[in-house]
Design a protein around this motif. Structure first.
Motif, PDB file in Angstrom:
ATOM      1  N   TRP A   3       0.848  -1.189   0.000  1.00  0.00           N
ATOM      2  CA  TRP A   3       0.000   0.000   0.000  1.00  0.00           C
ATOM      3  C   TRP A   3       0.875   1.228   0.000  1.00  0.00           C
ATOM      4  O   TRP A   3       2.105   1.138  -0.055  1.00  0.00           O
ATOM      5  N   GLY A   4       0.248   2.384   0.023  1.00  0.00           N
ATOM      6  CA  GLY A   4       1.019   3.627   0.050  1.00  0.00           C
ATOM      7  C   GLY A   4       1.836   3.829  -1.220  1.00  0.00           C
ATOM      8  O   GLY A   4       1.384   3.507  -2.326  1.00  0.00           O
ATOM      9  N   ASP A   5       3.048   4.354  -1.043  1.00  0.00           N
ATOM     10  CA  ASP A   5       3.895   4.663  -2.210  1.00  0.00           C
ATOM     11  C   ASP A   5       4.325   3.399  -2.962  1.00  0.00           C
ATOM     12  O   ASP A   5       4.455   3.414  -4.186  1.00  0.00           O
ATOM     13  N   LEU A  25       1.504   2.416  -5.256  1.00  0.00           N
ATOM     14  CA  LEU A  25       1.426   3.309  -6.417  1.00  0.00           C
ATOM     15  C   LEU A  25       2.530   2.980  -7.429  1.00  0.00           C
ATOM     16  O   LEU A  25       2.295   2.964  -8.639  1.00  0.00           O
ATOM     17  N   ARG A  66       1.795   1.848 -11.244  1.00  0.00           N
ATOM     18  CA  ARG A  66       2.364   2.546 -12.407  1.00  0.00           C
ATOM     19  C   ARG A  66       3.197   1.589 -13.257  1.00  0.00           C
ATOM     20  O   ARG A  66       3.270   1.720 -14.479  1.00  0.00           O
ATOM     21  N   VAL A 100      -1.742   5.875   5.847  1.00  0.00           N
ATOM     22  CA  VAL A 100      -0.849   4.731   5.663  1.00  0.00           C
ATOM     23  C   VAL A 100      -0.993   4.162   4.254  1.00  0.00           C
ATOM     24  O   VAL A 100       0.011   3.876   3.580  1.00  0.00           O
ATOM     25  N   VAL A 101      -2.236   3.984   3.798  1.00  0.00           N
ATOM     26  CA  VAL A 101      -2.438   3.218   2.555  1.00  0.00           C
ATOM     27  C   VAL A 101      -2.473   4.102   1.307  1.00  0.00           C
ATOM     28  O   VAL A 101      -2.392   3.594   0.190  1.00  0.00           O
ATOM     29  N   TYR A 102      -2.614   5.416   1.486  1.00  0.00           N
ATOM     30  CA  TYR A 102      -2.592   6.309   0.322  1.00  0.00           C
ATOM     31  C   TYR A 102      -1.157   6.758   0.036  1.00  0.00           C
ATOM     32  O   TYR A 102      -0.334   6.862   0.958  1.00  0.00           O
ATOM     33  N   PRO A 103      -0.864   7.073  -1.224  1.00  0.00           N
ATOM     34  CA  PRO A 103       0.483   7.556  -1.556  1.00  0.00           C
ATOM     35  C   PRO A 103       0.775   8.878  -0.854  1.00  0.00           C
ATOM     36  O   PRO A 103      -0.128   9.694  -0.645  1.00  0.00           O
ATOM     37  N   SER A 104       2.005   9.093  -0.539  1.00  0.00           N
ATOM     38  CA  SER A 104       2.377  10.286   0.236  1.00  0.00           C
ATOM     39  C   SER A 104       2.237  11.562  -0.578  1.00  0.00           C
ATOM     40  O   SER A 104       2.131  12.652  -0.015  1.00  0.00           O
ATOM     41  N   GLU A 105       2.224  11.437  -1.913  1.00  0.00           N
ATOM     42  CA  GLU A 105       2.158  12.658  -2.713  1.00  0.00           C
ATOM     43  C   GLU A 105       0.751  13.248  -2.783  1.00  0.00           C
ATOM     44  O   GLU A 105       0.537  14.290  -3.405  1.00  0.00           O
ATOM     45  N   TYR A 130      -8.892   4.737  -6.033  1.00  0.00           N
ATOM     46  CA  TYR A 130      -8.495   4.292  -7.378  1.00  0.00           C
ATOM     47  C   TYR A 130      -9.655   4.140  -8.357  1.00  0.00           C
ATOM     48  O   TYR A 130      -9.444   3.771  -9.504  1.00  0.00           O
ATOM     49  N   LEU A 135      -3.271   9.592 -10.964  1.00  0.00           N
ATOM     50  CA  LEU A 135      -2.030   9.178 -10.308  1.00  0.00           C
ATOM     51  C   LEU A 135      -1.360   8.024 -11.049  1.00  0.00           C
ATOM     52  O   LEU A 135      -0.153   7.976 -11.223  1.00  0.00           O
ATOM     53  N   VAL A 136      -2.194   7.064 -11.458  1.00  0.00           N
ATOM     54  CA  VAL A 136      -1.682   5.848 -12.108  1.00  0.00           C
ATOM     55  C   VAL A 136      -1.443   6.069 -13.589  1.00  0.00           C
ATOM     56  O   VAL A 136      -0.616   5.398 -14.198  1.00  0.00           O
TER      57      VAL A 136
END
Lengths: 541, 179
Positions: A385-387, A390, A394, B55-60, B150, B158-159
């Motif tokens: 999960w998280g970065d 992602l 990608r 926690v589960v989402y991207p930091s950006e 998503y 993002l993707v």
């Protein structure tokens, strides 16, 4: 509608029979719905008995989510499975029957892809032209006006750009969906290897049509279109009801009962959720329960007069079961391919379809718009999960391409639907047993489709990563051929007017009457046959 | 990448939740304590959801609080029993933090929150709405948050997919080449 009883089930719905009606239809999928609408519109009293439930369109978003999110069995999307839908297999190949159908108002069009092609002229004359298979007792010319009508009823978006398609007389009701970005990538490669691409007729609104909106791109056509832009047969069920037809859901027909003379059906005996059985009497009966339940019901309707089942003096009820087989290939490119934006395809090739001979059958090629993973699906199953997630998304999304193909199989007596006396459904009836196998010609056809797919993908520069061919093929979920049409009562179950040879008031508009299956998605032909049957039934009323 | 209230409302509308009440109304619904037998004040419920999202989402991603409170509250409220199941799963995250770490989940440092979720087995659990604690947390909390992101336009962007599956983004994007 007159003559109904007063009692209602726990859900407040009256499922008691009507007084003898003009027509009783069994099944509320596309065939039953179209016949019901046509005859109700003509002023006839009509009852449709549907084994499954009446789905609420408002639930489609939740069904879509179930289809995307892990944690739900794929059969849960349309509430399939369990004792009601039990079946067994007896052939060389496993047939996943419940993945291949939906029981309920609208039938399997609730989960279908929505591709609607006319069969080619060749398909009606296969034996004459190739020496294998069989000929239909009707030709393309007989069905041609019904095809046009079916395209208007379902609402088909298409373009007259397919040089390999049979002749047509008028434009499609809606313009075709435009080609995808990946179609444009394929176009150059196809030109390089001499393969012609063309549009795909879709029963999906490219613009508002018949009171339904245009496609909004949820990307989940199969198994759920939340917006209703994809045609499903509940459309014609509602139309039939607005013309006075009565549709009873959760009313599985247990057997058809014939009169003393043995040449007419008197009643359909059906069960209701309260555990009771009822008799619906009618002047004419239309059996439209799909390619598996149709022969099963005839076999379940055995009597002293007909110990082998109803309409089965030929012994062919259940025989010649066919499906289409999938061949596919795909991989990755070193550039963006823009997949999984929509859930339907926009380009095909029928170039090799009419090359069929005794050794290799017809097939069509599909250029996929949903090759490779869908990011949300990957995300929900990932261990990251998280970065990190992602980064994975990608890396995994963006440059996949894929091709599909459908191949037809020959009608063979040993492929069949029988009753399995060792297993019973929720009403104590023997379940359907599927005997299914592949013939050598079908295997050859899949190999040939793979050869051309590889040629195109190689020209495109694809790093091929997966192939589905003769050894790992699977069915396209098109049940056909189990009550075949013909002129000889010893060699067929229904006549060219779709009436059973044995019973003067029993009609079967269904893929079960297909003599051969071609290699094209069957629903438009089912719809055309339903409209033809409606004409013949009306002539008898 | 900025997640906006508009993303959340668009995603809610595409998920069948009427967005007419607006973001404020939806946040208000999350502020109410439902009578569902779960011992979790609404303020803590919001805090736990947001903490797991971080926690589960991207930091950006920016705008996570607004997105989570609007989207998740709206969706959880729209389905019978769904919010109670989500609250129960969140309460389990917190209970285990107290039992194993002698701290409330919200009192843990961000890295420790992630470690806690992994030690619960949530990262590798198969999501199951009726499964074990880890499987239910995965289904009702982690996958709920990931599904929200998503299937939204911002998550798609993002993707690199213009119209992600589950979002009714129209029929133009599939025709376009890469930008």
């Amino acid at each position: 509608m007159s003559g109904r009883g007063e009692s209602a089930g726990a859900d407040g719905i009256d499922r008691t029979p009507s007084e003898r009606v003009d027509v009783c239809a069994v099944g509320a999928g596309p065939a039953g719905a179209l016949v019901a609408h046509r005859l109700a519109d003509a002023g006839y009293d009509l009852v449709v008995l549907e084994a499954g439930e009446r789905f609420d369109p408002a639930d489609r978003l939740e069904r879509m989510e179930r289809s995307i999110r892990p944690g739900h069995d794929h059969l849960d999307v349309w509430d399939m499975g369990g004792e009601r839908d039990a079946y067994s297999n007896g052939g060389e190949m496993f047939y996943p029957l419940n993945s291949a159908r939906v029981k309920g108002v609208g039938g399997s069009t609730n989960h279908w892809q929505g591709m609607v092609m006319r069969l080619h002229e060749l398909d009606f004359e296969l034996e004459s032209r190739t020496g294998v298979g069989a000929d239909w007792p009707v030709g393309y010319g007989d069905l041609r006006p019904y095809y046009a009508e079916a395209e208007r009823e379902l609402g088909v978006a298409g373009a007259d750009d397919n040089p390999f398609a049979p002749p047509r007389e008028e434009p499609f009701p809606m313009p075709a969906f435009r080609p995808s970005h990946s179609d444009s990538l394929f176009a150059d490669a196809c030109e390089g290897v001499g393969v012609a691409m063309h549009s795909v007729p879709n029963a999906r609104n490219s613009e508002p049509y018949d009171g339904r909106g245009e496609c909004v791109g949820y990307g989940t056509c199969k198994p759920v279109c939340p917006s209703g832009a994809k045609y499903s047969a509940d459309v014609h069920v509602r139309k039939a009801e607005s013309e006075g037809a009565r549709v009873i859901d959760r009313a599985p027909v247990q057997r058809l009962v014939h009169g003393d003379a043995g040449n007419r059906v008197d009643a359909a005996v059906y069960a209701t959720p309260d555990g009771r059985e009822h008799r619906q009497e009618a002047r004419q009966f239309v059996l439209a329960a799909g390619g598996v339940e149709t022969p099963r019901l005839l076999l379940l309707s055995e009597s002293e007069r007909y110990p082998d089942g109803l309409a089965n003096s030929s012994g062919l009820v259940g025989r010649y079961f066919m499906d289409h087989l999938f061949a596919g290939m795909g991989g990755t490119l070193d550039e963006p391919t823009r997949q999984n934006h929509v859930g339907f395809i926009t380009s095909e090739s029928h170039q090799f379809y009419d090359d069929a001979d005794a050794e290799v059958g017809s097939f069509k090629l599909e250029f996929l718009n949903y090759a490779g993973p869908s990011p949300v699906g990957t995300a929900l199953s990932a261990d990251e999960w998280g970065d990190d997630l992602l980064d994975d998304l990608r890396g995994s999304y963006g440059n996949h391409v894929g091709m599909g193909a459908l191949a037809g199989q020959l009608p063979r007596e040993e492929n069949r639907v029988t009753l399995d006396p060792t297993t019973t459904d929720d009403h104590g009836n023997p379940v359907p047993r599927i005997h299914w196998s592949l013939d050598e010609r079908t295997r050859n056809t899949l190999e040939r489709a793979n050869e051309i797919q590889r040629e195109i993908l190689t020209e495109l520069g694809v790093d091929v990563e997966w192939t589905v061919g003769p050894d790992d093929t699977g069915p396209a979920f098109h049940h056909m051929g189990t009550t075949r049409m013909g002129t000889d009562p010893d060699e067929s179950v229904v006549n060219p007017r779709l009436r059973t040879h044995d019973l003067a008031n029993l009609w079967i508009p269904s893929s079960s009457v297909f003599v051969t299956g071609g290699a094209l998605n069957p629903t438009l032909t089912i719809a055309a046959l339903a409209l033809k049957a409606a004409d013949h039934v009306e002539a008898k009323l | 990448m900025e997640l906006t209230r508009r993303d959340a409302l668009a995603a809610l509308a595409s998920g069948g939740v009427v967005a007419g009440v607006g973001a404020a109304g939806l946040r208000q619904s999350l502020a109410d304590a439902p009578d569902d037998g779960v011992d979790l004040p609404p303020e803590r419920e919001r805090g736990l959801l947001l903490a797991v999202a971080r926690v589960v989402y991207p930091s950006e991603l920016d705008g996570v609080r607004e997105f989570v409170e609007t989207y998740v509250a709206g969706r959880a409220d729209a389905r019978d029993g769904y919010r109670a199941a989500m609250r129960d799963a969140l309460a389990t995250v917190d209970d285990r933090a107290r039992a194993w770490r002698d701290e409330e989940f919200l009192a843990l440092a961000p890295d420790d929150r992630e470690t806690h979720l992994r030690e619960l087995g949530v990262d590798t659990a198969d999501p199951d709405p009726e499964g074990t604690d880890a499987e239910r947390i995965r289904y009702y909390v982690v996958n709920e948050l990931l599904y929200a992101l998503y299937t939204s336009p911002a998550g798609g962007e993002l993707v690199g997919i213009g119209n992600p599956q589950g979002h009714p983004g129209g029929t133009d994007s599939y025709q376009r080449g890469p930008r």
